[in-house]
Enzyme design. Structure first.
Site, mmCIF file in Angstrom:
data_model
loop_
_atom_site.group_PDB
_atom_site.id
_atom_site.type_symbol
_atom_site.label_atom_id
_atom_site.label_comp_id
_atom_site.label_asym_id
_atom_site.label_seq_id
_atom_site.Cartn_x
_atom_site.Cartn_y
_atom_site.Cartn_z
ATOM 1 N N HIS A 149 -7.753 -5.316 -0.021
ATOM 2 C CA HIS A 149 -6.515 -4.707 0.480
ATOM 3 C C HIS A 149 -5.754 -5.067 1.630
ATOM 4 O O HIS A 149 -4.792 -5.506 1.435
ATOM 5 C CB HIS A 149 -6.775 -3.105 0.248
ATOM 6 C CG HIS A 149 -5.488 -2.265 0.214
ATOM 7 N ND1 HIS A 149 -4.753 -2.322 -1.079
ATOM 8 C CD2 HIS A 149 -5.059 -1.129 0.833
ATOM 9 C CE1 HIS A 149 -3.707 -1.535 -1.034
ATOM 10 N NE2 HIS A 149 -3.850 -0.683 0.330
ATOM 11 N N SER A 202 0.824 -1.277 -0.026
ATOM 12 C CA SER A 202 0.097 -0.027 0.105
ATOM 13 C C SER A 202 0.797 1.143 0.101
ATOM 14 O O SER A 202 1.492 1.589 -0.989
ATOM 15 C CB SER A 202 -0.913 -0.031 1.281
ATOM 16 O OG SER A 202 -1.801 0.893 1.232
#
Length: 464
Positions: A437, A233
């Site tokens: 995610h 990320s």
């Protein structure tokens, strides 16, 4: 501060829709945190009792009761009942180095200061339990966490699943990065973290100052010329920023492995991020009026919520635990891992970090921070709009790992990123549905789904 923390928790609970279907939860959590059943005849503590009522009110959609219970929660001090933690979980250790040692692995703490004065802690696992303990040099690797996370994300699932342990057991010298603003790296040579000036940074500064300092330190300590890189990320964002603006660092990295890469965000499918982008101006004004320049939460409060909500999760997930799990939106997180996750996460971020990402959603492109003042932009950048990061300058070989169901690093945005990277070596699309995610670090299946392939990729790069 207590009202802010409770308010954020309640907002999270309201923001996310809870599915009517309650998924089964793994009976055993690899991190070693096994939820205990409360004794039926035990006397309920005030904090626990109120949270039980709050979850029940949410389940019944009783708004009036939620508001009443919320007000009463503000009067309860979390510190008053610290002994309650032992009733729910075992071995819940906040210190990341201490938790690493509790699993039988060596842990070192290295402290350094960036060029602009921020004090960082860098954690090291020099060798693994399953790798021979010798003085010979091992390939160094740096693990860089995501937005709102810290070094905890790389160890939270324990030795059987977490990447840091798996790499150490595969004979790597593992270094775990902690960005400025996180609890482990909140010092400064002259500023206090309570001051607004301390938090005047975005992920741009994390890339240019924090990441460069850590890479240089690791190479100096290990006497290596290059190291391996894994970022998740925001950890991918800072690599792209660094490699494009400081091209000399391309030669210091063997290969960069990007998990859920975040660069282009316009058109992404994260409904919460898009809602924030839509209401950006009024939200920014509210933050300015309230003088909110950082997002830091008392993790002890979140741990207690998850311990109480998920107390029956040894066999199934009750509504309250599903409500907490819905904050992540994941169906793959082991609910008994939640206290171990929340004890360090959220780890602390500046508001400016979030604004920078929101600007990418709103304006498109992958560019530097927009001060939203033409005179300031002109003074800093020499133009009234911030410049794009020139990704064509990146020469380090890059391996991308992504998922079709990731709404933050959306499939379409990753395809856009791939199209402009000049030295993309490989791409791995996670072959499982509903892998979102947060699952890149927290999924209980991450070893089989992702980490095995990732380690093979790293091993291949180091055999050359």
């Amino acid at each position: 501060m207590r009202s802010i923390e409770i308010g954020l928790a309640v907002i999270f609970l309201f923001l996310y829709k809870v599915d009517a279907t309650l998924p089964k939860c793994a009976e055993f959590d690899q991190s070693g945190m096994i939820a205990r059943e409360l004794e039926k005849d035990s006397k309920a503590l005030p904090f626990q009792d109120k949270l039980e009522q709050l979850f029940n009110a949410f389940e019944k959609n009783d708004t009036a009761s939620v508001e009443s219970i919320y007000k009463s929660l503000e009067t309860i001090r979390v510190d008053d009942d610290d002994d309650v933690r032992e009733k729910y979980t075992e071995n819940l250790i906040k210190s990341v180095p201490d938790r690493i040692k509790s699993h039988g692995y060596p842990a070192e703490v290295h402290q350094l200061v960036t060029e602009d004065g921020y004090k960082l802690d860098l954690y090291r696992i020099p060798y693994g339990v399953k790798s021979p303990k010798t003085n010979r040099s091992r390939p160094a690797i740096i693990l860089v966490h995501g937005f709102g996370e810290c070094s905890n994300g790389w160890i939270v699932l324990g030795p059987e699943n977490s990447l840091a342990y798996l790499l150490a057991d595969n004979d790597y010298d593992v270094w775990i990065f902690g960005a400025r603003g996180t609890e482990q790296s909140r010092g400064h040579v002259s500023l206090n973290s309570k001051q607004r000036e301390y938090w005047d940074f975005s992920w741009h500064e994390i890339a240019i100052y924090d990441l460069t300092a850590c890479i240089d330190y690791i190479l100096s300590e290990t006497k290596m010329k290059r190291l391996n890189y894994v970022g998740f990320s925001q950890g991918t964002t800072v690599l792209l920023v660094l490699a494009s603006l400081r091209p000399e660092y391309n030669d210091k990295i063997i290969e960069a492995n990007l998990l859920g890469p975040v660069a282009y965000l316009k058109g992404n499918r994260n409904s919460l991020f898009n809602a924030i982008a839509h209401y950006y101006k009024p939200l920014k004004r509210i933050f300015q009026i309230l003088r909110i320049f950082k997002i830091t939460i008392d993790n002890k409060f979140l741990v207690k919520i998850t311990e109480i909500a998920c107390k029956r999760t040894a066999h199934s997930t009750p509504f309250a635990c599903k409500l907490v799990l819905s904050i992540f939106g994941s169906t793959q997180i082991n609910c008994t891992s939640l206290p171990a996750i929340f004890i360090n996460t959220p780890a602390g971020v500046s508001v400016r970090q979030g604004i920078h990402y929101i600007q990418l959603i709103r304006d498109g492109g992958f560019r530097q921070f927009d001060y939203e003042d033409k005179k300031i932009n002109q003074k800093i950048y020499g133009s009234i709009t911030p410049p794009d990061y020139n990704l064509t300058r990146i020469t380090v070989p890059i391996n991308i790992f992504h998922s079709k169901d990731d709404t933050t690093a959306s499939f379409e945005n990753v395809i856009q990123l791939k199209s402009v990277l000049p030295n993309l070596k490989s791409t791995y699309l996670v072959p499982v549905a509903d892998f979102i995610h947060v699952d890149f670090t927290y999924s209980r299946y991450v070893r089989k789904i992702l980490n095995g392939r990732l380690i093979e990729t790293i091993n291949s790069a180091n055999r050359k």
